[in-house]
Design a protein around this motif. Structure first.
Motif, mmCIF file in Angstrom:
data_model
loop_
_atom_site.group_PDB
_atom_site.id
_atom_site.type_symbol
_atom_site.label_atom_id
_atom_site.label_comp_id
_atom_site.label_asym_id
_atom_site.label_seq_id
_atom_site.Cartn_x
_atom_site.Cartn_y
_atom_site.Cartn_z
ATOM 1 N N LEU A 1 0.925 -1.193 0.081
ATOM 2 C CA LEU A 1 -0.057 0.040 0.000
ATOM 3 C C LEU A 1 0.662 1.207 0.005
ATOM 4 O O LEU A 1 0.597 2.086 -0.834
ATOM 5 C CB LEU A 1 -0.981 0.045 1.241
ATOM 6 C CG LEU A 1 -1.833 1.274 1.399
ATOM 7 C CD1 LEU A 1 -2.770 1.467 0.029
ATOM 8 C CD2 LEU A 1 -2.672 1.097 2.732
ATOM 9 N N ASN B 1 2.634 1.765 -3.181
ATOM 10 C CA ASN B 1 1.512 1.951 -4.325
ATOM 11 C C ASN B 1 1.422 3.363 -4.105
ATOM 12 O O ASN B 1 1.166 4.442 -5.077
ATOM 13 C CB ASN B 1 0.459 1.069 -4.211
ATOM 14 C CG ASN B 1 0.286 0.078 -5.247
ATOM 15 O OD1 ASN B 1 0.535 0.435 -6.428
ATOM 16 N ND2 ASN B 1 0.260 -0.968 -4.681
ATOM 17 N N PHE C 1 -5.679 -2.550 -5.365
ATOM 18 C CA PHE C 1 -5.986 -1.900 -4.119
ATOM 19 C C PHE C 1 -6.985 -2.489 -3.438
ATOM 20 O O PHE C 1 -6.960 -3.279 -2.428
ATOM 21 C CB PHE C 1 -6.298 -0.365 -4.343
ATOM 22 C CG PHE C 1 -5.403 0.458 -4.170
ATOM 23 C CD1 PHE C 1 -4.547 0.947 -3.263
ATOM 24 C CD2 PHE C 1 -4.772 1.251 -5.408
ATOM 25 C CE1 PHE C 1 -3.489 1.960 -3.203
ATOM 26 C CE2 PHE C 1 -3.967 2.300 -5.633
ATOM 27 C CZ PHE C 1 -3.178 2.390 -4.338
#
Length: 130
Positions: free
Chosen positions: A16, A19, A46
């Protein structure tokens, strides 16, 4: 002692964070995503890992690990193709100017995390008895 769920959670959080960093690098370098890419990122990169983590915390470790593995390999193939193979605006060598280094390194770290997460998730999936 750490559990598989703990390690998968750590991988999820790393994924996460990298990203989000990579998404920011897209903004800085003005590399826009197509509608398809935006949808793919939202759903596969996601939402799917988040749902896999939800399953892990609901005690469905085998199913969560399988879904996490699927999302990681799908993300890896997507990102590796767009960042390192196909001649698109996302190809790291096509990204120039301020932020190009961050773009490259965050894309590279995404690939490493997704590849590692895929294999660890497969290991967890195979060792669970559910």
């Amino acid at each position: 002692m750490a559990t598989h769920r703990t390690y998968l959670t750590i991988l999820f959080v790393l994924h996460l964070l990298v990203n989000l960093t990579h998404g920011y690098s897209h903004t800085i370098t003005q590399v826009e995503l197509t509608t398809f890419q935006t949808t793919y990122v939202a759903l596969i990169i996601f939402a799917l890992p988040a749902y896999a983590l939800f399953l892990l915390f609901r005690g469905r470790v085998k199913q969560g690990a399988a879904l996490f593995a699927l999302s990681m390999i799908a993300g890896f193939l997507f990102g590796y193709g767009f960042h390192f193979i196909f001649d698109t605006p996302d190809l790291h060598s096509n990204v120039v100017g301020p932020g190009a280094g961050g773009f490259f390194h965050s894309a590279l770290w995404l690939a490493v995390i997704q590849f590692t997460s895929f294999f660890y998730s497969i290991y967890v999936w195979q060792t669970q008895s559910q």
